[in-house]
Write a protein that holds these residues in place. Structure first.
Motif, PDB file in Angstrom:
ATOM      1  N   UNK A  43       0.874  -1.593   0.244  1.00 21.89           N
ATOM      2  CA  UNK A  43       0.092   0.114   0.277  1.00 21.89           C
ATOM      3  C   UNK A  43       0.632   1.407   0.411  1.00 21.89           C
ATOM      4  N   UNK A  44       2.262   1.100   0.089  1.00 18.31           N
ATOM      5  CA  UNK A  44       2.655   2.364  -0.087  1.00 18.31           C
ATOM      6  C   UNK A  44       3.130   2.807  -1.155  1.00 18.31           C
ATOM      7  N   UNK A  45       2.827   4.280  -0.952  1.00 19.50           N
ATOM      8  CA  UNK A  45       2.727   5.179  -2.528  1.00 19.50           C
ATOM      9  C   UNK A  45       4.011   5.523  -2.780  1.00 19.50           C
ATOM     10  N   UNK A  46       4.887   6.112  -1.940  1.00 16.09           N
ATOM     11  CA  UNK A  46       5.698   7.627  -2.298  1.00 16.09           C
ATOM     12  C   UNK A  46       6.503   6.206  -1.946  1.00 16.09           C
ATOM     13  N   UNK A  47       8.074   6.921  -3.151  1.00 14.06           N
ATOM     14  CA  UNK A  47       9.263   6.820  -2.777  1.00 14.06           C
ATOM     15  C   UNK A  47      10.190   7.630  -2.980  1.00 14.06           C
ATOM     16  N   UNK A  48      11.010   7.801  -1.740  1.00  8.38           N
ATOM     17  CA  UNK A  48      12.036   8.619  -1.493  1.00  8.38           C
ATOM     18  C   UNK A  48      13.633   8.193  -1.704  1.00  8.38           C
ATOM     19  N   UNK A  49      14.453   8.515  -2.912  1.00  4.05           N
ATOM     20  CA  UNK A  49      15.629   7.509  -3.525  1.00  4.05           C
ATOM     21  C   UNK A  49      16.485   8.837  -1.969  1.00  4.05           C
ATOM     22  N   UNK A  50      16.892   8.467  -1.533  1.00 10.19           N
ATOM     23  CA  UNK A  50      18.297   9.264  -0.907  1.00 10.19           C
ATOM     24  C   UNK A  50      20.373   7.881  -1.835  1.00 10.19           C
ATOM     25  N   UNK A  51      20.529   9.360  -2.459  1.00 12.97           N
ATOM     26  CA  UNK A  51      21.870   8.831  -3.542  1.00 12.97           C
ATOM     27  C   UNK A  51      22.957   8.718  -2.252  1.00 12.97           C
ATOM     28  N   UNK A  52      23.754   7.674  -1.988  1.00 17.81           N
ATOM     29  CA  UNK A  52      23.844   7.145  -1.293  1.00 17.81           C
ATOM     30  C   UNK A  52      25.422   8.449  -0.679  1.00 17.81           C
ATOM     31  N   UNK A  53      26.226   9.076  -1.816  1.00 22.03           N
ATOM     32  CA  UNK A  53      26.721  10.568  -1.373  1.00 22.03           C
ATOM     33  C   UNK A  53      26.450  11.211  -0.182  1.00 22.03           C
ATOM     34  N   UNK A  54      24.531  11.298   0.262  1.00 17.58           N
ATOM     35  CA  UNK A  54      24.474  12.302   1.385  1.00 17.58           C
ATOM     36  C   UNK A  54      24.083  11.740   1.963  1.00 17.58           C
ATOM     37  N   UNK A  55      24.921  10.135   2.038  1.00 16.77           N
ATOM     38  CA  UNK A  55      24.503   9.515   3.802  1.00 16.77           C
ATOM     39  C   UNK A  55      26.021   9.409   3.698  1.00 16.77           C
ATOM     40  N   UNK A  56      27.236   8.717   3.512  1.00 12.42           N
ATOM     41  CA  UNK A  56      28.113   8.781   4.393  1.00 12.42           C
ATOM     42  C   UNK A  56      29.607  10.209   2.812  1.00 12.42           C
ATOM     43  N   UNK A  57      29.085  11.218   2.549  1.00  9.20           N
ATOM     44  CA  UNK A  57      29.840  11.527   2.179  1.00  9.20           C
ATOM     45  C   UNK A  57      30.604  10.691   0.886  1.00  9.20           C
TER      46      UNK A  57
END
Length: 359
Positions: free
Chosen positions: A61-75
């Motif tokens: 039932x989930x309809x919102x996908x938020x894609x996070x680029x790895x470079x945003x997480x660990x530099x």
């Protein structure tokens, strides 16, 4: 037979478009976005394998996908070529995932999908390749978050926001937001006099979001002159540490009610008028594992991609008994006082530049 495939497909799509509210997630408006955004979504790092994660999320039932680029997480890697390659690799992976889901007839759910992205200043160049992959399957980007939790320089923030504003003016993204940061980072964007911050996002790590925003506005003459108000709502992200869903009290109440702790957090966020994004590791029925796609040997700076594509430990959670929306919409969560579990406003410092780690 072939003669009835067309009518059956139209019937199915018509039914999906008129699906009852009990089968869809509650939504909230976002400044600049023409459609409402589901109050609960899935935060997916670019290093995660998209299959079977995305189909599982749709089925839940989930309809919102938020894609996070790895470079945003660990530099991530410092090489700009590596950032560009990250965008191209993810664009290919995303296009493949949608093509695979099309073959399994998931495309009738696409009309309800909301896509958001999160990039650090150094990785805003990943946007174009991702957008191409989404557009090839009829999708667009509703919200683009600039991740300033790593405390980048004011110059880097402003340069990135200019690029993002250009994309918005070209109609490539509906709304822009900020992830992490405090007064200094918010003012850096405000002082550009470009597009406003439609959403302010941070992890629930004891931060009073309203206080951070109010101080930034109060301390900025331009913001005061423009009478800038608090954004429509905040997006609180449950990060990798997941204190908000793994606490003893949350797990106990979840067990008592027969409800996944992540849904308790989602209900609390909805009551507060916020959006909430959850890491797949906290959501029942999601298979979250590292992408096995190898680094191309012909890429001249392949060693620079190791940080960008660093895998995560494979974790498989048990399947959910029922559709998550059905559980969320049921009466079982009505009247529950969830503030004691999730309100971190008490004693919050609210300042500083960091907004927590990765999602």
């Amino acid at each position: 037979s072939e003669s009835i495939k067309g009518p059956l497909k139209r019937c199915l799509e018509g039914w999906a478009c008129r699906a009852p509210a009990a089968m869809s997630w509650p939504t909230r408006p976002v400044q600049g976005v023409d459609y409402s955004v589901p109050t609960f979504g899935l935060e997916i790092r670019t290093t995660y394998a998209l299959l079977p994660l995305m189909p599982q999320a749709l089925e839940s039932g989930l309809r919102h996908f938020s894609f996070v680029f790895q470079s945003s997480c660990d530099g991530g890697a410092k090489d700009q070529q590596a950032f560009a390659m990250e965008g191209r690799l993810f664009g290919l992976k995303l296009a493949h995932a949608f093509s695979d889901m099309n073959k399994s007839n998931y495309n009738y759910m696409y009309h309800q999908l909301v896509i958001s992205l999160r990039t650090a200043p150094q990785s805003v160049g990943c946007f174009q390749e991702t957008l191409k992959a989404l557009q090839s399957h009829g999708q667009s980007v509703a919200l683009w978050l600039l991740d300033v939790s790593g405390q980048p320089s004011t110059a880097a923030i402003q340069e990135a926001w200019k690029t993002m504003s250009d994309m918005k003016e070209q109609g490539q993204v509906a709304a822009l937001g900020m992830y992490g940061g405090g007064e200094k980072q918010i003012e850096a964007v405000m002082n550009l006099n470009r597009h406003p911050i439609a959403v302010y996002a941070c992890e629930l790590q004891g931060r009073d979001v309203e206080a951070v925003w109010a101080r930034a506005v109060k301390n900025s003459p331009k913001a005061n002159a423009a009478n800038i108000a608090m954004p429509v709502f905040q997006m609180h992200v449950s990060g990798q540490r997941n204190e908000m869903v793994n606490s003893e009290g949350t797990e106990a109440l979840g067990e008592e009610l027969g409800v996944p702790p992540a849904l308790l957090a989602a209900k609390w966020a909805e009551n507060k008028g916020m959006l909430l994004l959850a890491n797949p590791l906290t959501v029942p029925g999601m298979t979250c594992e590292a992408d096995s796609q190898p680094i191309p040997e012909e890429y001249p700076n392949a060693e620079g991609l190791v940080g960008v594509l660093e895998p995560v430990p494979p974790v498989v959670l048990p399947s959910a008994d029922r559709n998550l929306c059905t559980i969320f919409r049921s009466d079982i969560l009505k009247g529950q006082d969830l503030d004691a579990l999730f309100s971190h406003d008490k004693g919050a410092s609210g300042g500083g530049g960091g907004g927590g780690g990765g999602g």
